[in-house]
Design an enzyme around this catalytic site. Sequence first.
Site: not given
Ligand code: LLP
Length: 422
Positions: A279, A347
């Site tokens: 992602g 706020c």
């Molecule tokens: N696959 C699964 C099962 C996941 O839970 C996630 C992310 C991904 C793939 C993708 O991971 P990435 O390649 O993006 O690291 N909101 C947080 C990040 C939460 C990630 C949750 N799961 C932030 O802003 O850092």
Amino acid sequence: MNHFEVLNGELACEVVPLRAIAEAVGTPVYVYSTATLERHYTVLRDALVAEGLGNPLIAYAVKANSNVAVLRTLGNLGAGADTVSVGEIKRALAAGISPDRIVFSGVGKTEAELAFALDVGVGEINVESEPEMRLASTVAQAKGTRATIAIRVNPDVSAGGHAKISTGKSDNKFGVSFSEAERLYAQASNNAGLKPVGVTCHIGSQITELAPLEQAFTKMRGLVERLRAEGLSVERLDLGGGLGVPYFNMPTPATPADYAAMIARTFKGMDVQFAFEPGRVIAANAGVLLATVQHIHERPEGRKFAVLDAAMNDLIRPAMYDAWHDIRPIKARTGASVTYDVVGPICETGDTFTRDREMQALQAGDLVAFMSAGAYGAVMSSEYNSRLLVPEVLVKGDQFAVVRPRPTYQDMLDRERSAPWL
Ligand code: LLP
């Protein structure tokens, strides 16, 4: 590499000046670069292919940036989608991604969600626990079909990085242990409602070092070998996402090429179809949040607050994970640098993007860009304080399109209903 560079003295996205977008759409606004999205996807895919990993399924993690135009941009290059809700599956389908390239993940899939996933024919349901596996079987049997599943394993390794986004330790809610995985896989193979095709893991996000991933993948290899030794068929291995990006103050993360080489090394000689769920590595540096400085508020004791028109409801990562985003004024100004607390108008004190950041002197009306905001930015935005949901713009070369318009206040009010007694 990304396509946010200074052009004719001001920061631009590809060849569109960010100022032109601010003038046309207003701020705050998210701006995404098509060329950067395409580049990040292609670099990762090419690295995996170059290492001889076959024709891997790159199921882009929709949660990172779920705008349908972003999904279509990636889908056009051959990306699949990793989804965690009916909403995300619908977005992937709306973007033209074929159901067999959609993976359905998540720890708490409901009966209705599983039924929907089976009806549209998603390619793989990643089952995270025994009760969920039983539910998938029941729902599938009621439909006279079999659910194609992969079992999510919790490899019990520490990914490093922020605790709130670490998922691969046994005290996290995700996945089953290796021994459970073996038991469940064997059970699933004899279950009329299930077709187990593989195993999967995802140990966390913003992982900058390969060591924890390698440790987890080595354990996954062992699992596949044990399952095969028991005579079970394991066709797919979904290695999740998690690769980090440089947030300017963090260690330089492993490159896609290093990542691919590590995987090739770990799974040398193993014949399996690989899948990935990246992602952040695709979307983060492909987007910025553009905001305007409202004013500089200076306390008598000297602290200077740069108050923006963007707030924690538009970009929650600093408040939620103490995340550090580079904040770049779109026009460089010479002179001594100044130390600011950069804040939004909401706020609560948590509405602080950064404290004591040394940067060029700012003035009311200046435009600033939060860099690396293309992942987990707009998707995590809200209307807190009844602020309108932040709009999104996609740039391609010298063109740009508003791919999610700013709602009107009337749109916001029209979503609500009165109660009969009021
Ligand atoms: N696959 C699964 C099962 C996941 O839970 C996630 C992310 C991904 C793939 C993708 O991971 P990435 O390649 O993006 O690291 N909101 C947080 C990040 C939460 C990630 C949750 N799961 C932030 O802003 O850092």
